[in-house]
Design an enzyme around this catalytic site. Structure first.
Site, mmCIF file in Angstrom:
data_model
loop_
_atom_site.group_PDB
_atom_site.id
_atom_site.type_symbol
_atom_site.label_atom_id
_atom_site.label_comp_id
_atom_site.label_asym_id
_atom_site.label_seq_id
_atom_site.Cartn_x
_atom_site.Cartn_y
_atom_site.Cartn_z
ATOM 1 N N LYS A 112 0.835 -1.210 0.000
ATOM 2 C CA LYS A 112 0.000 0.000 0.000
ATOM 3 C C LYS A 112 0.864 1.253 0.000
ATOM 4 C CE LYS A 112 -4.116 -1.818 2.258
ATOM 5 N NZ LYS A 112 -4.871 -1.849 3.520
ATOM 6 N N LYS A 193 -6.818 -11.319 -7.346
ATOM 7 C CA LYS A 193 -8.066 -11.490 -6.597
ATOM 8 C C LYS A 193 -8.987 -10.293 -6.853
ATOM 9 C CE LYS A 193 -9.498 -11.900 -1.831
ATOM 10 N NZ LYS A 193 -9.060 -11.900 -0.429
ATOM 11 N N LYS A 196 -11.996 -4.530 -4.157
ATOM 12 C CA LYS A 196 -12.900 -3.384 -4.130
ATOM 13 C C LYS A 196 -12.228 -2.125 -4.627
ATOM 14 C CE LYS A 196 -14.325 -3.999 0.087
ATOM 15 N NZ LYS A 196 -14.760 -3.570 1.377
#
Ligand code: TRP
Length: 328
Positions: A112, A193, A196
């Site tokens: 991140k 994967k 969102k």
């Protein structure tokens, strides 16, 4: 006393079929076997900047959706993390026993951080807050996906370190995760994967997508250059479409092979789209009923917070006492 289950989901983006098939469906299923607490982790969401108005709306949307997919407020406590201040209180106390090196090793933080110009300290602290969520309720079972396993192990390490410094205070959360269902991949990129936060309108089917949008996304999904479905040699995209179909319809492996072997991809996609549309229709109907009832979602969230607060308060007081902090 029944064992306690705790899990959390961030109120960012829109919940999609990957969240549903991989986790949320399982939450609804196991809520009758355990004392369950399901947490909308808004404090985790703000470790990356969120538009305030949008975040507020997403919290209520997610709560409504969790109810629509079958989280039953009579059985489960549905809680917004920031509504129970003990989450942050415990997180601070745990921060003080957590070596920085442990946090710097977390792979998710590194991934991140790479995408950010400046990194908030919260991004580093993220797994401590998650440990607090778990340890606050002395949860024995924590259903999470593979990507959260490292965080769960850290929660155990933090609990152990606290216990050895200040005496037995925390129950160890389980590291063994129950199988949490299908791992659904991105429609546009079946190697990653379904996420969102992934940009690209062809990536995920949101649980609130209208039928036309669902069909369009599935019809455009990435497959491979084979002419038709071949169970002996199939690419990740086709496998993903079959997993989605299987997870929604409950068809067993043999029946899947019989039904789909030799089928052209266009026809496969049509059948998958039909299954997804049919499965989401009742969920969407319930969602719209739930959010149409004035004050209902807010009341469920208030009751959830009221239900778990005594447990949270008790843990925080124990921890404060163990550390010698002031308790009136
Ligand atoms: N970090 C988790 C995720 O992104 C969400 C989460 C926060 C969580 N607190 C938790 C999951 C506690 C399980 C238990 O998926």
């Amino acid at each position: 006393m029944r064992a306690r289950v705790l899990s959390g989901i961030q109120p960012t983006g829109s919940p999609h079929i990957g969240n549903y098939l991989g986790a949320l469906k399982n939450w609804a299923r196991i809520q009758y076997d355990y004392e369950s607490i399901y947490c909308i982790v808004d404090l985790h969401a703000v470790t990356l900047y969120q538009d305030p108005q949008e975040l507020r709306a997403k919290i209520l949307e997610l709560a409504g959706m969790l109810l629509a997919i079958g989280i039953d407020p009579k059985h489960s406590a549905l809680v917004v993390q920031s509504a129970v201040p003990e989450h942050t209180e415990l997180a601070w106390m745990l921060t003080c026993v957590t070596p920085v090196g442990w946090l710097e090793r977390m792979t998710q933080h590194k991934a991140k951080a790479e995408a950010q110009e400046t990194i908030g300290d919260g991004l580093l602290q993220y797994p401590v807050l998650m440990a607090a969520d778990i340890l606050l309720y002395q949860a024995a079972i924590v259903p999470v996906g593979e990507d959260q396993k490292q965080h769960l192990e850290l929660a155990r390490d933090i609990a152990q370190r606290f216990n050895s410094l200040y005496g037995e205070t925390f129950v160890m959360p389980a590291t063994h995760l129950p199988t949490v269902g299908a791992r659904i991949m991105g429609l546009d990129d079946p190697e990653t994967k379904m996420s969102k936060s992934a940009v690209g309108s062809g990536h995920a089917v949101s649980l609130l997508d209208p039928p036309a949008a669902i069909r369009k996304k599935i019809m455009r999904s990435t497959t491979d250059s084979n002419p038709a479905v071949d169970f002996q040699a199939m690419g990740a995209g086709v496998r993903n479409l079959l997993s989605i179909y299987q997870a929604f319809t409950g068809t067993d492996g043999d029946a899947m092979e019989a039904q789909f072997t030799g089928m052209r991809y266009g026809d496969l996609k049509k059948q998958v789209a039909d299954a997804v549309v049919a499965s989401l229709e009742p969920i969407q109907k319930r969602y719209h009923e739930i959010v149409a009832e004035p004050g209902y979602v807010a009341r469920v969230l208030r009751e959830g917070a009221e239900r778990v607060t005594p447990i949270a308060r008790d843990t925080c007081d124990k921890v404060k006492h163990a550390m010698g902090l002031y308790t009136a």
